[in-house]
Design an enzyme around this catalytic site. Sequence first.
Site, PDB file in Angstrom:
ATOM      1  N   HIS A  92      38.358  23.843   9.279  1.00 47.81           N
ATOM      2  CA  HIS A  92      37.348  23.963   8.218  1.00 47.81           C
ATOM      3  C   HIS A  92      37.715  23.028   7.073  1.00 47.81           C
ATOM      4  O   HIS A  92      38.569  23.362   6.247  1.00 47.81           O
ATOM      5  CB  HIS A  92      37.278  25.401   7.690  1.00 47.81           C
ATOM      6  N   HIS A 102      35.036  24.442  15.817  1.00 47.29           N
ATOM      7  CA  HIS A 102      35.700  25.533  16.529  1.00 47.29           C
ATOM      8  C   HIS A 102      35.589  25.207  18.020  1.00 47.29           C
ATOM      9  O   HIS A 102      34.500  24.927  18.494  1.00 47.29           O
ATOM     10  CB  HIS A 102      34.998  26.866  16.316  1.00 47.29           C
TER      11      HIS A 102
END
Length: 135
Positions: A92, A102
């Site tokens: 992130h 992800h």
Amino acid sequence: MIDEAKNWFENLRNDLVNQVQSFEKKSFTEKRWDHHDQGGGLMTKIKGDIIEKGGINISTVSGKFNEKMQKNVLGASKDPKFSATGISVVLHPKSPHIPSMHFNTRFLSTSKQWFGGGIDPVSYTHLTLPTILLV
């Protein structure tokens, strides 16, 4: 095959950590863990200046599926023993202009063997995965 997959995931983890460390001033922290049957893994986490929060984790475990899982996992009804290895990556960035990423992939071995996993790019700029890969 499990050893080859394990080595591949470990090399991928090392490459990804090195790539992030090439631009991130702060360092990853590492924590090893043990599986209750056999094996374990390595959690690698970072809170940096560019990557607000990230993790690059690998594991290799083995054991025996319980009766319920034996009915639901390919090949486990024939033999409940399993081995699995994989990687999970979550990155992130602080900037909303850099997509978050992800993904996980794994290799599972019962009386059958297969790879599985998925990817989830999170973009605040409405980029699609093929577009992100081309940038």
